[in-house]
Design a protein around this motif. Structure first.
Motif, PDB file in Angstrom:
ATOM      1  N   ASN A  18      75.285  80.604  36.568  1.00 41.34           N
ATOM      2  CA  ASN A  18      76.292  79.565  36.769  1.00 41.34           C
ATOM      3  C   ASN A  18      75.765  78.593  37.832  1.00 41.34           C
ATOM      4  O   ASN A  18      75.640  78.964  38.998  1.00 41.34           O
ATOM      5  N   PRO A  19      75.468  77.340  37.441  1.00 40.98           N
ATOM      6  CA  PRO A  19      74.838  76.419  38.396  1.00 40.98           C
ATOM      7  C   PRO A  19      75.838  75.717  39.308  1.00 40.98           C
ATOM      8  O   PRO A  19      75.428  74.940  40.167  1.00 40.98           O
ATOM      9  N   GLU A  20      77.113  75.969  39.098  1.00 41.23           N
ATOM     10  CA  GLU A  20      78.177  75.351  39.902  1.00 41.23           C
ATOM     11  C   GLU A  20      78.189  73.829  39.773  1.00 41.23           C
ATOM     12  O   GLU A  20      78.648  73.117  40.664  1.00 41.23           O
ATOM     13  N   ARG A  21      77.662  73.344  38.662  1.00 39.07           N
ATOM     14  CA  ARG A  21      77.719  71.927  38.333  1.00 39.07           C
ATOM     15  C   ARG A  21      77.414  71.791  36.845  1.00 39.07           C
ATOM     16  O   ARG A  21      76.913  72.725  36.218  1.00 39.07           O
ATOM     17  N   ASP A  22      77.708  70.654  36.256  1.00 45.39           N
ATOM     18  CA  ASP A  22      77.444  70.440  34.836  1.00 45.39           C
ATOM     19  C   ASP A  22      76.009  69.981  34.611  1.00 45.39           C
ATOM     20  O   ASP A  22      75.389  69.361  35.488  1.00 45.39           O
ATOM     21  N   SER A  23      75.509  70.285  33.412  1.00 42.28           N
ATOM     22  CA  SER A  23      74.172  69.804  33.029  1.00 42.28           C
ATOM     23  C   SER A  23      74.245  68.346  32.612  1.00 42.28           C
ATOM     24  O   SER A  23      75.260  67.889  32.076  1.00 42.28           O
ATOM     25  N   HIS A  24      73.174  67.625  32.857  1.00 43.23           N
ATOM     26  CA  HIS A  24      73.074  66.258  32.365  1.00 43.23           C
ATOM     27  C   HIS A  24      73.010  66.272  30.838  1.00 43.23           C
ATOM     28  O   HIS A  24      72.536  67.239  30.227  1.00 43.23           O
ATOM     29  N   GLU A  25      73.462  65.197  30.232  1.00 40.52           N
ATOM     30  CA  GLU A  25      73.497  65.118  28.776  1.00 40.52           C
ATOM     31  C   GLU A  25      72.105  65.293  28.170  1.00 40.52           C
ATOM     32  O   GLU A  25      71.932  65.978  27.158  1.00 40.52           O
ATOM     33  N   ASP A  26      71.095  64.683  28.776  1.00 41.93           N
ATOM     34  CA  ASP A  26      69.729  64.806  28.253  1.00 41.93           C
ATOM     35  C   ASP A  26      69.232  66.242  28.336  1.00 41.93           C
ATOM     36  O   ASP A  26      68.506  66.708  27.451  1.00 41.93           O
ATOM     37  N   ALA A  27      69.603  66.942  29.406  1.00 39.97           N
ATOM     38  CA  ALA A  27      69.196  68.347  29.545  1.00 39.97           C
ATOM     39  C   ALA A  27      69.866  69.211  28.485  1.00 39.97           C
ATOM     40  O   ALA A  27      69.238  70.127  27.931  1.00 39.97           O
ATOM     41  N   LEU A  28      71.133  68.920  28.181  1.00 40.27           N
ATOM     42  CA  LEU A  28      71.844  69.671  27.151  1.00 40.27           C
ATOM     43  C   LEU A  28      71.153  69.553  25.801  1.00 40.27           C
ATOM     44  O   LEU A  28      71.110  70.509  25.018  1.00 40.27           O
ATOM     45  N   LYS A  29      70.593  68.377  25.524  1.00 44.91           N
ATOM     46  CA  LYS A  29      69.894  68.178  24.259  1.00 44.91           C
ATOM     47  C   LYS A  29      68.622  69.017  24.182  1.00 44.91           C
ATOM     48  O   LYS A  29      68.164  69.360  23.095  1.00 44.91           O
ATOM     49  N   VAL A  30      68.058  69.342  25.338  1.00 45.90           N
ATOM     50  CA  VAL A  30      66.820  70.122  25.376  1.00 45.90           C
ATOM     51  C   VAL A  30      67.102  71.610  25.229  1.00 45.90           C
ATOM     52  O   VAL A  30      66.482  72.304  24.415  1.00 45.90           O
ATOM     53  N   HIS A  31      68.034  72.140  26.037  1.00 46.12           N
ATOM     54  CA  HIS A  31      68.249  73.594  26.026  1.00 46.12           C
ATOM     55  C   HIS A  31      69.493  74.032  25.256  1.00 46.12           C
ATOM     56  O   HIS A  31      69.598  75.201  24.865  1.00 46.12           O
ATOM     57  N   GLY A  32      70.460  73.160  25.051  1.00 45.53           N
ATOM     58  CA  GLY A  32      71.633  73.505  24.263  1.00 45.53           C
ATOM     59  C   GLY A  32      72.562  74.527  24.890  1.00 45.53           C
ATOM     60  O   GLY A  32      73.420  75.102  24.214  1.00 45.53           O
ATOM     61  N   ILE A  33      72.422  74.766  26.179  1.00 51.44           N
ATOM     62  CA  ILE A  33      73.269  75.753  26.877  1.00 51.44           C
ATOM     63  C   ILE A  33      74.467  75.020  27.459  1.00 51.44           C
ATOM     64  O   ILE A  33      74.324  74.245  28.410  1.00 51.44           O
ATOM     65  N   SER A  34      75.635  75.245  26.917  1.00 51.74           N
ATOM     66  CA  SER A  34      76.808  74.458  27.294  1.00 51.74           C
ATOM     67  C   SER A  34      77.321  74.836  28.679  1.00 51.74           C
ATOM     68  O   SER A  34      77.128  75.963  29.158  1.00 51.74           O
ATOM     69  N   ASN A  35      78.002  73.877  29.306  1.00 51.25           N
ATOM     70  CA  ASN A  35      78.618  74.125  30.605  1.00 51.25           C
ATOM     71  C   ASN A  35      79.656  75.237  30.508  1.00 51.25           C
ATOM     72  O   ASN A  35      79.769  76.072  31.412  1.00 51.25           O
ATOM     73  N   GLU A  36      80.398  75.279  29.402  1.00 50.55           N
ATOM     74  CA  GLU A  36      81.437  76.300  29.219  1.00 50.55           C
ATOM     75  C   GLU A  36      80.819  77.700  29.145  1.00 50.55           C
ATOM     76  O   GLU A  36      81.360  78.657  29.702  1.00 50.55           O
ATOM     77  N   PHE A  37      79.676  77.811  28.469  1.00 53.25           N
ATOM     78  CA  PHE A  37      79.004  79.112  28.339  1.00 53.25           C
ATOM     79  C   PHE A  37      78.626  79.681  29.709  1.00 53.25           C
ATOM     80  O   PHE A  37      78.643  80.896  29.922  1.00 53.25           O
ATOM     81  N   LEU A  38      78.290  78.808  30.636  1.00 58.65           N
ATOM     82  CA  LEU A  38      77.786  79.250  31.940  1.00 58.65           C
ATOM     83  C   LEU A  38      78.887  79.536  32.963  1.00 58.65           C
ATOM     84  O   LEU A  38      78.605  80.084  34.031  1.00 58.65           O
ATOM     85  N   ARG A  39      80.123  79.194  32.647  1.00 54.64           N
ATOM     86  CA  ARG A  39      81.200  79.304  33.631  1.00 54.64           C
ATOM     87  C   ARG A  39      81.355  80.719  34.199  1.00 54.64           C
ATOM     88  O   ARG A  39      81.591  80.902  35.390  1.00 54.64           O
ATOM     89  N   ASP A  40      81.229  81.729  33.340  1.00 56.70           N
ATOM     90  CA  ASP A  40      81.469  83.103  33.803  1.00 56.70           C
ATOM     91  C   ASP A  40      80.179  83.860  34.120  1.00 56.70           C
ATOM     92  O   ASP A  40      80.197  85.078  34.327  1.00 56.70           O
ATOM     93  N   LYS A  41      79.063  83.148  34.158  1.00 53.83           N
ATOM     94  CA  LYS A  41      77.790  83.803  34.467  1.00 53.83           C
ATOM     95  C   LYS A  41      77.628  83.936  35.983  1.00 53.83           C
ATOM     96  O   LYS A  41      78.240  83.203  36.764  1.00 53.83           O
ATOM     97  N   PRO A  42      76.816  84.893  36.449  1.00 48.51           N
ATOM     98  CA  PRO A  42      76.637  85.075  37.894  1.00 48.51           C
ATOM     99  C   PRO A  42      75.985  83.858  38.536  1.00 48.51           C
ATOM    100  O   PRO A  42      75.194  83.153  37.900  1.00 48.51           O
ATOM    101  N   LYS A  43      76.335  83.610  39.792  1.00 47.05           N
ATOM    102  CA  LYS A  43      75.665  82.546  40.540  1.00 47.05           C
ATOM    103  C   LYS A  43      74.290  83.032  40.973  1.00 47.05           C
ATOM    104  O   LYS A  43      74.005  84.236  40.989  1.00 47.05           O
TER     105      LYS A  43
END
Length: 239
Positions: free
Chosen positions: A44-69
Motif C-alpha cells: 500500500n503506497p499511501e497514495r494513488d498511482s499516476h495514470e501512465d504508471a497504471l497503464k504499465v503495471h495495471g495494479i489498481s489503487n483499489e487493489f492496494l488499499r488493504d495491502k501492507p505498508k
C-alpha cells in the motif's frame, strides 16, 4: 554465491517527488540455480498511482488499499537481501526507490545491506551496443519465453530477468558439467571443470585434409596468394 534478482513496480517515476513502491519481487539464485526461495509483496503506497504508471503495471489503487505498508515488510526485505549480490535491470531506478523507503524508516541504504549491485541494462548495452536492451528485447534475443508478460509485474519480471541474466553470463560455464542433481552424500555439489582434462587430439583423415587443401586453393585464388593459413603452415611458430 547467493544472488537476488529484484524488480519493483511504483506509483510513478520519481522517488524524490514522492512516488512509492507498490510491488516488489525477488528471485533467489544459489550457485546460478533457482532455489524457489523467492520474495513477493504488494505494498500500500499511501497514495494513488499516476495514470501512465497504471497503464504499465495495471495494479489498481483499489487493489492496494488493504495491502501492507512498506514499514510492515521492510525488516524481512532487509534480511532477505543482506549479503547477496543483487541483480536489477536499470538498477539506479529501483535502488533510488528502495533507498527512499529505507530512509523513511531509518534503515540502512541498499549499499550497506547487500554485497553488490549488478545492473543488467549496463551489461546488455556493453554486449549489444546500438540495439534495444529492454527486458522484452533481451527475452526475444536470448530465447526467453515472455509470452505471459502483457503488463509489467515485479515477480514475473524478476523471473524473466533471472533467465536473461543466466543466458547473458553463460560463457565459460557452458564448459562446466553440474552434477548437483545426481545422488551424492550430504547434497554436495560436484562440478567437473573440463579445462583440467587431458582431451585427445583428433587428426584430420586423408579425405578431410584434401577438402582443406581445396578450400585453401580457393582462398589463394580469391586473395591473390595472400592466404593467412599458408603463412602459418610455412612458419608454425607464428601460430
Amino acid at each position: 554465491m547467493r544472488q537476488i534478482i529484484l524488480d519493483t513496480e511504483t506509483t510513478g517515476l520519481s522517488a524524490e517527488n514522492g512516488d512509492r513502491i507498490i510491488e516488489i519481487g525477488c528471485v533467489e539464485l544459489l550457485n546460478r540455480k533457482f532455489t524457489g526461495n523467492n520474495l513477493h509483496h504488494y505494498v500500500n503506497p499511501e497514495r494513488d498511482s499516476h495514470e501512465d504508471a497504471l497503464k504499465v503495471h495495471g495494479i489498481s489503487n483499489e487493489f492496494l488499499r488493504d495491502k501492507p505498508k512498506f514499514a510492515a515488510i521492510a525488516e524481512d526485505l532487509v534480511e532477505y537481501l543482506r549479503g547477496a549480490e543483487v541483480i536489477i535491470h536499470n538498477a539506479p531506478f529501483d535502488v533510488a526507490f528502495l533507498n527512499m523507503e529505507f530512509r523513511r524508516l531509518g534503515l540502512p541504504l541498499v549499499k550497506d545491506i547487500v554485497a553488490s549491485v549488478l545492473d543488467t541494462l549496463v551489461m546488455a548495452k556493453e554486449m549489444y551496443p546500438g540495439k534495444r536492451n529492454g527486458l522484452d528485447a533481451l527475452c526475444d534475443r536470448l530465447g526467453v519465453d515472455n509470452s505471459g508478460r502483457t503488463l509489467h509485474g515485479a515477480l514475473l519480471d524478476a523471473e524473466l530477468l533471472a533467465d536473461v541474466y543466466i543466458n547473458m553470463t553463460r560463457g565459460q560455464d557452458a564448459l562446466l558439467i553440474d552434477v548437483s542433481d545426481a545422488p551424492g552424500e550430504g547434497g554436495v555439489v560436484e562440478v567437473v571443470d573440463l579445462s583440467r582434462l587431458d582431451l585427445p587430439v583428433l587428426l584430420a583423415n586423408e579425405q578431410e585434409a584434401q577438402a582443406h587443401q581445396t578450400v585453401l586453393a580457393e582462398l589463394d585464388k580469391s586473395s591473390k596468394g595472400k592466404t593467412v593459413w599458408r603463412r602459418l603452415e610455412a612458419t608454425p611458430e607464428a601460430a
